[in-house]
Design a protein around this motif. Structure first.
Motif, PDB file in Angstrom:
ATOM      1  N   SER A 110       0.889  -1.322  -0.047  1.00  0.00           N
ATOM      2  CA  SER A 110      -0.062  -0.017   0.148  1.00  0.00           C
ATOM      3  C   SER A 110       0.790   1.335  -0.030  1.00  0.00           C
ATOM      4  O   SER A 110       0.418   2.331  -0.835  1.00  0.00           O
ATOM      5  N   ARG A 169       0.642  -2.873  -7.376  1.00  0.00           N
ATOM      6  CA  ARG A 169      -0.645  -2.923  -7.794  1.00  0.00           C
ATOM      7  C   ARG A 169      -1.084  -4.201  -8.344  1.00  0.00           C
ATOM      8  O   ARG A 169      -1.851  -4.729  -8.089  1.00  0.00           O
ATOM      9  N   LEU A 201      -1.519  -6.651  -5.360  1.00  0.00           N
ATOM     10  CA  LEU A 201      -2.736  -6.362  -4.557  1.00  0.00           C
ATOM     11  C   LEU A 201      -3.929  -6.896  -5.409  1.00  0.00           C
ATOM     12  O   LEU A 201      -5.001  -7.214  -4.995  1.00  0.00           O
ATOM     13  N   ARG A 226      -9.903  -3.163  -5.576  1.00  0.00           N
ATOM     14  CA  ARG A 226      -8.656  -2.995  -5.021  1.00  0.00           C
ATOM     15  C   ARG A 226      -8.512  -1.352  -4.587  1.00  0.00           C
ATOM     16  O   ARG A 226      -7.874  -1.045  -3.609  1.00  0.00           O
ATOM     17  N   GLN A 245      -7.353  -0.635  -0.854  1.00  0.00           N
ATOM     18  CA  GLN A 245      -5.905  -0.043  -0.608  1.00  0.00           C
ATOM     19  C   GLN A 245      -6.141   1.770  -0.503  1.00  0.00           C
ATOM     20  O   GLN A 245      -5.585   2.204   0.374  1.00  0.00           O
ATOM     21  N   TYR A 247      -7.792   2.376   2.751  1.00  0.00           N
ATOM     22  CA  TYR A 247      -6.751   2.152   3.766  1.00  0.00           C
ATOM     23  C   TYR A 247      -5.775   3.462   3.980  1.00  0.00           C
ATOM     24  O   TYR A 247      -5.619   3.942   4.984  1.00  0.00           O
ATOM     25  N   SER A 248      -5.176   3.797   3.075  1.00  0.00           N
ATOM     26  CA  SER A 248      -3.715   4.567   2.957  1.00  0.00           C
ATOM     27  C   SER A 248      -4.541   6.084   3.177  1.00  0.00           C
ATOM     28  O   SER A 248      -3.879   6.859   3.856  1.00  0.00           O
TER      29      SER A 248
END
Ligand code: HEM
Length: 396
Positions: free
Chosen positions: A156, A179, A182, A221, A225, A228-229
């Motif tokens: 990430s 990428r 994930l 995805r 991701q 999350y980030s």
């Protein structure tokens, strides 16, 4: 006065980019940036004009004849009208989600994690709280098992850093590999995961949206991701502000303006600094001519401090209303997770407010060396008994 020499990664701008943004808005509101080879737009009205005109300013580089690799084909890269059905699939899944249950679990998760951390003499808010809390939250949301945190967080971070490839070309390849990594993880979830959640809803709807299933998987995805980030960075920015300003948590906790207070923190120092578009034809921004094929960087964070749009823009006003900030983007690509992000931030603020002790700095904070995403690398903290603060100096 000559146009400001804008280096987003200069220590002074990592520490506090807003004075530089003010110079740009005033002296070079549409600034050609040699190193990034793009126009940088910093005034609110110009930023909105670019984001509104998606016929002229494309998100999808294929519209100006540039290639886009398969893992990049997602809700993030398409433009209307192709974007519509995929974006609807995503938003329907978000709106069908049990938000109350998600909020309740978020509050419990935050409180549990904080009570474990309170046993330690000192800890890092980013690595020990924001990161595990955000990862658990996006797993809960999508309805998937938690991936191994070490390799997920590394992948990430590589994707997040590669958003600065215009400034740091060496970040592009690790981002591309991450990428792929994930994408494989998400493909395995599409094949296996049977839990209810956003992933199952999107998988069910995938055959109806008229785009290849890979686009739907890539969108899942991005949700996982990207969610999350951005959450890690947003939680860090919010918690740092709370630690730096004694009394702010109390004012926020007690305030009827709690919802707008948290939203104002995103305007004041949000994580996403900007986004880019490419001109599909010759165009004008303000009085500057943009040639077809040129890239335009829309600086959300500079627009969010524009005095033409916001009174007292450099002050954190918890009761600011209306607050049409661009911290969650604007237009067809505005944040798909706004309501989820707000729910998660509320859960964190609630858990901090209800904790018997107060979180305090226990060392010096360090900013991440990233430009597109503004966040903290290190936020050392410790819990200390509550002391009474006088809170009359700021409003409300
Ligand atoms: C406080 C936290 C967050 C902030 C400040 C934020 C901000 C943003 C911004 C500014 C954009 C537009 C980016 C661009 O124009 O290039 C965006 C897009 C997006 N966000 Fe968020 N975000 C947050 C949290 C989340 C969360 C938790 C999720 C989902 C779990 C999420 C999902 C998305 C998605 C899928 C997009 C792409 C939408 C599209 O291109 O159509 N975000 N976000």
């Amino acid at each position: 006065m000559p146009p400001p020499d804008y280096d987003p990664l200069a220590p002074v701008n990592l520490r506090d980019p807003y004075p530089t943004y003010a110079l740009m808005r005033e002296h070079a509101p549409v600034l050609w940036h040699d190193r990034m080879q793009c126009w940088v737009v910093s005034r609110y009205a110009d930023c909105v004009a670019v984001l509104r005109d998606h016929d002229t300013f494309a998100r999808d580089p294929r519209r100006v004849g540039e290639a886009l690799s398969e893992p990049s084909l997602s809700v993030q890269s398409l433009d209307p009208p192709e974007l519509g059905p995929l974006r609807r699939l995503l938003m329907n899944a978000v709106h069908a989600h049990d938000l109350d249950g998600f909020a309740q679990r978020g509050r419990e998760r935050a409180a549990d994690l904080l009570s474990v951390l309170a046993e330690k003499e000192t800890f890092d808010v980013v690595a020990d709280f924001a990161s595990p809390f955000s990862l658990e939250s996006v797993c809960d949301l999508l309805g998937v098992d938690r991936p191994e945190p070490g390799s997920f967080v590394a992948a990430s971070d590589a994707i997040m850093r590669s958003m600065d490839a215009g400034l740091r070309p060496e970040t592009a390849e690790p981002g591309r590999l991450a990428r792929h990594q994930l994408s494989a993880l998400v493909a395995s979830w599409f094949a296996d995961s049977g839990k209810p959640g956003l992933l199952a809803d999107m998988r069910r709807g995938a055959p109806t949206v008229g785009v290849p299933e890979t686009y739907v998987r890539n969108t899942a995805r991005v949700l996982f991701q990207g969610g999350y980030s951005t959450m890690v960075a947003a939680i860090g920015n919010v918690v740092a502000l709370l630690m730096e300003r004694p009394g702010l948590l109390e004012r926020l906790g007690a305030s009827e303006f709690r919802h707008c207070g948290i939203d104002e923190m995103i305007r004041y120092d949000g994580p996403v600094q900007g986004t880019s578009r490419t001109a599909t034809c010759a165009a004008t921004i303000g009085s500057t001519r943009i040639a077809a094929g040129q890239t335009v960087l829309v600086l959300y964070a500079a627009a969010n401090h524009d005095p033409e749009q916001f009174a007292r823009p450099d002050e954190l006003l918890l009761d600011r209303s209306p607050n049409p900030h661009l911290g969650f983007g604007w237009g067809p690509h505005a944040c798909a997770g706004t309501i989820l992000a707000q729910t998660v931030l509320h859960a964190v603020v609630d858990a901090l407010a209800e904790h018997p002790d107060r979180l305090c700095p226990s060392g010096s904070f360090a900013r991440r060396r990233t430009a597109t995403m503004r966040g903290w690398e290190r936020l050392p903290a410790a819990f200390a008994p509550v002391t009474r603060t006088t809170s009359t100096e700021e409003s409300p």
